[in-house]
Design an enzyme around this catalytic site. Sequence first.
Site, mmCIF file in Angstrom:
data_model
loop_
_atom_site.group_PDB
_atom_site.id
_atom_site.type_symbol
_atom_site.label_atom_id
_atom_site.label_comp_id
_atom_site.label_asym_id
_atom_site.label_seq_id
_atom_site.Cartn_x
_atom_site.Cartn_y
_atom_site.Cartn_z
ATOM 1 N N HIS A 19 0.847 -1.207 0.000
ATOM 2 C CA HIS A 19 0.000 0.000 0.000
ATOM 3 C C HIS A 19 0.879 1.253 0.000
ATOM 4 O O HIS A 19 0.607 2.220 -0.718
ATOM 5 C CB HIS A 19 -0.866 0.058 1.262
ATOM 6 N N LYS A 43 -16.849 -7.554 8.400
ATOM 7 C CA LYS A 43 -15.761 -8.431 7.914
ATOM 8 C C LYS A 43 -14.869 -8.899 9.064
ATOM 9 O O LYS A 43 -13.849 -9.522 8.846
ATOM 10 C CB LYS A 43 -14.897 -7.663 6.907
ATOM 11 N N ARG A 92 -2.081 -6.165 -8.133
ATOM 12 C CA ARG A 92 -0.859 -6.922 -7.853
ATOM 13 C C ARG A 92 -0.606 -8.014 -8.876
ATOM 14 O O ARG A 92 0.505 -8.226 -9.327
ATOM 15 C CB ARG A 92 -0.946 -7.548 -6.458
ATOM 16 N N SER A 130 -2.869 -7.875 3.251
ATOM 17 C CA SER A 130 -3.085 -7.721 4.692
ATOM 18 C C SER A 130 -3.441 -9.071 5.318
ATOM 19 O O SER A 130 -3.070 -9.356 6.454
ATOM 20 C CB SER A 130 -4.198 -6.720 4.962
HETATM 21 O O1 PNS Z 1 -9.013 -3.345 0.506
HETATM 22 P P1 PNS Z 1 -10.281 -3.907 -0.062
HETATM 23 O O2 PNS Z 1 -11.069 -4.636 1.004
HETATM 24 O O3 PNS Z 1 -10.056 -4.734 -1.297
HETATM 25 O O4 PNS Z 1 -11.170 -2.617 -0.501
HETATM 26 C C1 PNS Z 1 -12.445 -2.812 -1.032
HETATM 27 C C2 PNS Z 1 -13.194 -1.476 -1.209
HETATM 28 C C3 PNS Z 1 -13.180 -0.662 0.054
HETATM 29 C C4 PNS Z 1 -12.557 -0.687 -2.326
HETATM 30 C C5 PNS Z 1 -14.652 -1.855 -1.629
HETATM 31 O O5 PNS Z 1 -15.150 -2.833 -0.754
HETATM 32 C C6 PNS Z 1 -15.600 -0.677 -1.631
HETATM 33 O O6 PNS Z 1 -15.476 0.222 -2.414
HETATM 34 N N1 PNS Z 1 -16.586 -0.695 -0.716
HETATM 35 C C7 PNS Z 1 -17.570 0.356 -0.569
HETATM 36 C C8 PNS Z 1 -18.957 -0.106 -0.979
HETATM 37 C C9 PNS Z 1 -19.188 0.089 -2.453
HETATM 38 O O7 PNS Z 1 -19.046 1.160 -3.012
HETATM 39 N N2 PNS Z 1 -19.576 -1.010 -3.127
HETATM 40 C C10 PNS Z 1 -19.783 -1.031 -4.545
HETATM 41 C C11 PNS Z 1 -18.458 -1.085 -5.267
HETATM 42 S S1 PNS Z 1 -18.678 -1.895 -6.763
#
Ligand code: PNS
Length: 169
Positions: A19, A43, A92, A130
């Site tokens: 990150h 989660k 990645r 993570s």
């Molecule tokens: O680090 P991560 O868990 O891969 O991040 C995921 C994240 C935060 C980018 C994704 O879960 C997100 O954007 N969540 C917010 C809810 C949302 O907008 N959902 C629709 C996206 S298609």
Amino acid sequence: MSPRIAVYPGSFDPIHNGHLDIVSRLGALFDEVVIAVLQNEEKRPLFSVAEREEMIREVVGERSGFRVESFSGLLVDFARQLGARTIVRGLRAVSDFEYEFQMALMNRRLSPEIETVFMMPREEYTYLSSRLVKEVFALGGSLDGLVPAQVLARLRERFVQGTGGAGAR
Ligand code: PNS
């Protein structure tokens, strides 16, 4: 000209050097970068949102143009509130692609004016997540060169307290 604002969202449970590699590349591209921690208690994250935000602030430091916030609800709504036209995601490996592709296209459908941009971390971090950081730490493996010292200290504290938990990348 309006400032180029990007949002770099994630679970960051916890933030790791992959990150941070993306963060260090972002400074050159945007006027403002908001590192956005998802409020995702369902989660069962290892660290609370406040702890994750705190760790990010500690390791990103006082770089100008960067700030850390948390959000719930739709990412595109949060980006819009910030005036951000760009969502940045780290990519990645090919295995990330399908999930990222779906999210990017759904976000575009929800908010066509916001563009998703993918950035690759340095090769040595392409396998880093993570989830693996927590697993390796819990099983006594070395995280040398993979997480900042502040994050290692938080992991020690947390595992000494005897809590554990699953989480995202
Ligand atoms: O680090 P991560 O868990 O891969 O991040 C995921 C994240 C935060 C980018 C994704 O879960 C997100 O954007 N969540 C917010 C809810 C949302 O907008 N959902 C629709 C996206 S298609």
